[in-house]
Design a protein around this motif. Sequence first.
Motif, PDB file in Angstrom:
ATOM      1  N   TYR A  75      -1.781   2.422  -6.577  1.00  0.00           N
ATOM      2  CA  TYR A  75      -2.845   1.744  -7.305  1.00  0.00           C
ATOM      3  C   TYR A  75      -3.745   0.881  -6.431  1.00  0.00           C
ATOM      4  O   TYR A  75      -4.670   0.249  -6.958  1.00  0.00           O
ATOM      5  N   THR A 125       0.830  -1.204   0.000  1.00  0.00           N
ATOM      6  CA  THR A 125       0.000   0.000   0.000  1.00  0.00           C
ATOM      7  C   THR A 125       0.866   1.257   0.000  1.00  0.00           C
ATOM      8  O   THR A 125       0.529   2.263  -0.630  1.00  0.00           O
ATOM      9  N   ILE A 176      -6.394   0.432  -2.993  1.00  0.00           N
ATOM     10  CA  ILE A 176      -7.505   1.275  -2.543  1.00  0.00           C
ATOM     11  C   ILE A 176      -7.277   1.920  -1.180  1.00  0.00           C
ATOM     12  O   ILE A 176      -7.965   2.889  -0.847  1.00  0.00           O
ATOM     13  N   ARG A 177      -6.345   1.429  -0.395  1.00  0.00           N
ATOM     14  CA  ARG A 177      -6.150   1.949   0.954  1.00  0.00           C
ATOM     15  C   ARG A 177      -4.963   2.900   1.039  1.00  0.00           C
ATOM     16  O   ARG A 177      -4.004   2.781   0.290  1.00  0.00           O
ATOM     17  N   GLU A 178      -5.031   3.820   1.982  1.00  0.00           N
ATOM     18  CA  GLU A 178      -3.842   4.527   2.447  1.00  0.00           C
ATOM     19  C   GLU A 178      -3.145   3.600   3.436  1.00  0.00           C
ATOM     20  O   GLU A 178      -3.797   2.771   4.096  1.00  0.00           O
ATOM     21  N   ILE A 230      -6.586   0.749 -12.004  1.00  0.00           N
ATOM     22  CA  ILE A 230      -6.480   2.190 -12.195  1.00  0.00           C
ATOM     23  C   ILE A 230      -6.000   2.472 -13.624  1.00  0.00           C
ATOM     24  O   ILE A 230      -5.091   1.825 -14.136  1.00  0.00           O
ATOM     25  N   ASP A 289     -13.177   9.012 -11.687  1.00  0.00           N
ATOM     26  CA  ASP A 289     -12.919   9.477 -10.316  1.00  0.00           C
ATOM     27  C   ASP A 289     -13.131   8.352  -9.303  1.00  0.00           C
ATOM     28  O   ASP A 289     -13.746   8.541  -8.257  1.00  0.00           O
ATOM     29  N   ASN A 290     -12.611   7.188  -9.627  1.00  0.00           N
ATOM     30  CA  ASN A 290     -12.783   6.004  -8.787  1.00  0.00           C
ATOM     31  C   ASN A 290     -12.144   6.181  -7.419  1.00  0.00           C
ATOM     32  O   ASN A 290     -12.662   5.708  -6.408  1.00  0.00           O
ATOM     33  N   MET A 291     -10.973   6.839  -7.380  1.00  0.00           N
ATOM     34  CA  MET A 291     -10.276   7.076  -6.112  1.00  0.00           C
ATOM     35  C   MET A 291      -9.901   8.552  -6.003  1.00  0.00           C
ATOM     36  O   MET A 291      -9.630   9.209  -7.011  1.00  0.00           O
ATOM     37  N   LYS A 292      -9.882   9.049  -4.772  1.00  0.00           N
ATOM     38  CA  LYS A 292      -9.413  10.405  -4.491  1.00  0.00           C
ATOM     39  C   LYS A 292      -8.261  10.301  -3.510  1.00  0.00           C
ATOM     40  O   LYS A 292      -8.395   9.742  -2.425  1.00  0.00           O
ATOM     41  N   TYR A 293      -7.104  10.862  -3.896  1.00  0.00           N
ATOM     42  CA  TYR A 293      -5.897  10.757  -3.083  1.00  0.00           C
ATOM     43  C   TYR A 293      -5.834  11.872  -2.037  1.00  0.00           C
ATOM     44  O   TYR A 293      -6.580  12.854  -2.101  1.00  0.00           O
ATOM     45  N   TYR A 316      -7.710  12.928  -8.432  1.00  0.00           N
ATOM     46  CA  TYR A 316      -8.537  11.750  -8.636  1.00  0.00           C
ATOM     47  C   TYR A 316      -7.881  10.782  -9.620  1.00  0.00           C
ATOM     48  O   TYR A 316      -7.041  11.173 -10.429  1.00  0.00           O
TER      49      TYR A 316
END
Length: 200
Positions: A60, A55, A62-64, A158, A181-185, A190
């Motif tokens: 790429y 991670t 999904i988690r931080e 991604i 915009d599947n993920m926002k960092y 996005y």
Amino acid sequence: MLYGIIMVQRKLWKGGLDMKFGPIEIKDKSNRTIVLRNATPDDAEDLITYLKATTAETPYLIREPEEVIMTQEQETAFINNCLNSDRSLMLIATLDGKHIGNCSFNPVGNYRRYLHRCEVAIALYQEFCGYGIGKIMLETVLKAAKESGFEQAELEVISDNQNAIALYEKLGFQKYGTFPDNMKYADGHYASADLSLIHI
């Protein structure tokens, strides 16, 4: 092409079936011997460490990194669920006994109209990417998924992860859509995701 012999055994388990896999040995592009096998409860701590590391290595997933908070007991329960099911597989790769990656399939849902569909996922420590390990792991998991009765495997990637997309396309996955915009960092930008599938 798979190296070695895939051994998938189905046995009675509490009135149902369970999936036991391998272990098998493969060779990567550097001629190193990689062992593929079921994850077991003894792997729980390593799998949590692995998830925290990967991670942090890649944007790429999904988690931080700080969101990897599952306990060893929770991970053990997840592994046991996979071991005791004929519809799920958690496959891990090791080199000289060290865990270097994993690949899995799980049903999309338990409704009868969804029983033909599974979702697949894969991740490797960054230092082991590019050696053909991921390709062999995915081929192995797709074969096992087909033997479990699935007809279609699906994944989400991604959109700028070009190395992964190239691998999936080489194996026959086809893009069928985009999730904008599947993920926002954390920095506010996005990333969109490609939705892909393969008929197995």
